[in-house]
Design an enzyme around this catalytic site. Structure first.
Site, PDB file in Angstrom:
ATOM      1  N   GLY A  46       0.843  -1.193   0.000  1.00  0.00           N
ATOM      2  CA  GLY A  46       0.000   0.000   0.000  1.00  0.00           C
ATOM      3  C   GLY A  46       0.871   1.233   0.000  1.00  0.00           C
ATOM      4  N   GLN A  51       2.755  10.013   1.667  1.00  0.00           N
ATOM      5  CA  GLN A  51       4.101   9.453   1.789  1.00  0.00           C
ATOM      6  C   GLN A  51       5.040   9.889   0.663  1.00  0.00           C
ATOM      7  OE1 GLN A  51       2.265   5.357   2.455  1.00  0.00           O
ATOM      8  NE2 GLN A  51       4.136   5.183   3.658  1.00  0.00           N
ATOM      9  N   CYS A  91       5.752  -0.051   7.903  1.00  0.00           N
ATOM     10  CA  CYS A  91       5.403   1.143   7.139  1.00  0.00           C
ATOM     11  C   CYS A  91       6.621   1.576   6.323  1.00  0.00           C
ATOM     12  CB  CYS A  91       4.979   2.273   8.071  1.00  0.00           C
ATOM     13  SG  CYS A  91       4.489   3.775   7.235  1.00  0.00           S
ATOM     14  N   LEU A  92       6.392   1.896   5.061  1.00  0.00           N
ATOM     15  CA  LEU A  92       7.503   2.313   4.204  1.00  0.00           C
ATOM     16  C   LEU A  92       8.109   3.635   4.668  1.00  0.00           C
ATOM     17  CD1 LEU A  92       5.927   1.354   0.774  1.00  0.00           C
ATOM     18  CD2 LEU A  92       7.594   0.057   2.127  1.00  0.00           C
ATOM     19  N   HIS A 133      -4.683   1.550   7.496  1.00  0.00           N
ATOM     20  CA  HIS A 133      -3.318   2.063   7.653  1.00  0.00           C
ATOM     21  C   HIS A 133      -3.090   3.239   6.693  1.00  0.00           C
ATOM     22  CE1 HIS A 133       1.169   1.539   8.231  1.00  0.00           C
ATOM     23  NE2 HIS A 133       1.140   2.212   7.101  1.00  0.00           N
ATOM     24  N   GLU A 134      -3.500   3.074   5.426  1.00  0.00           N
ATOM     25  CA  GLU A 134      -3.284   4.148   4.444  1.00  0.00           C
ATOM     26  C   GLU A 134      -4.171   5.348   4.738  1.00  0.00           C
ATOM     27  OE1 GLU A 134      -0.573   1.564   2.992  1.00  0.00           O
ATOM     28  OE2 GLU A 134      -0.743   3.740   2.877  1.00  0.00           O
ATOM     29  N   HIS A 137      -2.626   7.610   7.158  1.00  0.00           N
ATOM     30  CA  HIS A 137      -1.627   8.499   6.552  1.00  0.00           C
ATOM     31  C   HIS A 137      -2.278   9.788   6.046  1.00  0.00           C
ATOM     32  CE1 HIS A 137       2.202   6.385   6.583  1.00  0.00           C
ATOM     33  NE2 HIS A 137       1.665   5.296   6.088  1.00  0.00           N
TER      34      HIS A 137
HETATM   35  O1  K2U Z   1       1.772   2.697   4.188  1.00  0.00           O
HETATM   36  C1  K2U Z   1       2.736   1.995   3.958  1.00  0.00           C
HETATM   37  O2  K2U Z   1       3.874   2.272   4.356  1.00  0.00           O
HETATM   38  C2  K2U Z   1       2.531   0.721   3.212  1.00  0.00           C
HETATM   39  C3  K2U Z   1       2.526  -0.444   4.127  1.00  0.00           C
HETATM   40  C4  K2U Z   1       1.100  -0.939   4.126  1.00  0.00           C
HETATM   41  C5  K2U Z   1       0.727  -1.873   5.201  1.00  0.00           C
HETATM   42  C6  K2U Z   1       1.212  -1.736   6.486  1.00  0.00           C
HETATM   43  C7  K2U Z   1       0.811  -2.631   7.466  1.00  0.00           C
HETATM   44  C8  K2U Z   1      -0.072  -3.639   7.184  1.00  0.00           C
HETATM   45  C9  K2U Z   1      -0.562  -3.761   5.904  1.00  0.00           C
HETATM   46  C10 K2U Z   1      -0.177  -2.867   4.926  1.00  0.00           C
HETATM   47  C11 K2U Z   1       3.647  -1.306   3.588  1.00  0.00           C
HETATM   48  O3  K2U Z   1       3.213  -2.100   2.573  1.00  0.00           O
HETATM   49  S1  K2U Z   1       4.572  -2.102   4.823  1.00  0.00           S
HETATM   50  C12 K2U Z   1       5.262  -3.442   4.086  1.00  0.00           C
HETATM   51  C13 K2U Z   1       4.387  -4.650   4.140  1.00  0.00           C
HETATM   52  C14 K2U Z   1       4.544  -5.586   3.179  1.00  0.00           C
HETATM   53  C15 K2U Z   1       3.789  -6.732   3.223  1.00  0.00           C
HETATM   54  C16 K2U Z   1       2.847  -6.939   4.227  1.00  0.00           C
HETATM   55  C17 K2U Z   1       2.684  -5.988   5.186  1.00  0.00           C
HETATM   56  C18 K2U Z   1       3.468  -4.833   5.155  1.00  0.00           C
HETATM   57 ZN    ZN Z   2       2.560   3.421   6.179  1.00  0.00          ZN
END
Ligand code: K2U
Ligand code: ZN
Length: 173
Positions: A46, A51, A91-92, A133-134, A137
């Site tokens: 996501g 971000q 979170c990225l 989560h998104e 943000h």
């Molecule tokens: O917002 C972001 O930084 C994207 C996250 C989204 C996410 C966070 C927590 C749980 C689900 C989605 C990134 O994708 S974090 C990396 C990741 C990769 C695979 C599974 C979960 C999180």
């Molecule tokens: Zn995030």
């Protein structure tokens, strides 16, 4: 298409409240394409426009195993929540940090698609976690905000230390 820089905690730009998308035009489509390229490259499942330092209510995601189920969600509003689930989130924008976060297990979201058409999304499980989560943000909220102030400070110090150790390599590159 372009891979955009992902803003990292504790950068204050991550605390900006996003404004509604009103122009469903070519510029929006370019941003969506860049966000998908940035998300898949990270890699992540996501990404919110916040971000990449664009403060509009727009998120992209793809929670499929095969990375072949992209979703664009614009001007989202959660209209119903049910149940509860705990998921170890990352979170990225907060690299290398993971923590359990409790969120609703099933949600109904009203939003627009990339053409400006109104849509309703029913989500549960990982898709529901990712959307919540998104959407956090877009309001300037990060998953580390669910941690205690002490744990959040430890996260900030850990990231600062990671960056200090990374910089000499970058400088020498
Ligand atoms: O917002 C972001 O930084 C994207 C996250 C989204 C996410 C966070 C927590 C749980 C689900 C989605 C990134 O994708 S974090 C990396 C990741 C990769 C695979 C599974 C979960 C999180
Ligand atoms: Zn995030």
């Amino acid at each position: 298409m372009a891979i955009r820089e992902i803003v990292e905690f504790p950068d204050p730009r991550l605390r900006t409240k996003a404004q509604p998308v009103v122009a469903f035009d070519a510029e929006l489509r370019q941003l969506v394409a860049d966000m998908f390229e940035t998300m898949y490259d990270a890699p992540g499942i996501g990404l919110a426009a916040t971000q990449v330092d664009v403060h509009r209510q727009l998120l992209v995601l793809d929670v499929s195993e095969e990375k072949n189920a992209p979703m664009v969600i614009i001007n989202p509003r959660i209209v119903s929540r049910e149940g509860s689930q705990v998921y170890q989130e990352g979170c990225l924008s907060v690299p290398g940090i993971f923590a359990d976060v409790e969120r609703a297990d099933r949600i109904r979201v009203e939003a627009h698609d990339v053409d400006g058409k109104e849509v309703v999304i029913e989500a549960d499980g990982l898709l529901a976690v990712c959307i919540q989560h998104e959407m956090d943000h877009l309001t300037g909220k990060l998953f580390v905000d669910y941690l205690s102030p002490l744990k959040r400070e430890l996260v900030r110090k850990k990231l600062a230390k990671q960056r200090r150790h990374a910089e000499p390599a970058a400088a020498g590159a």
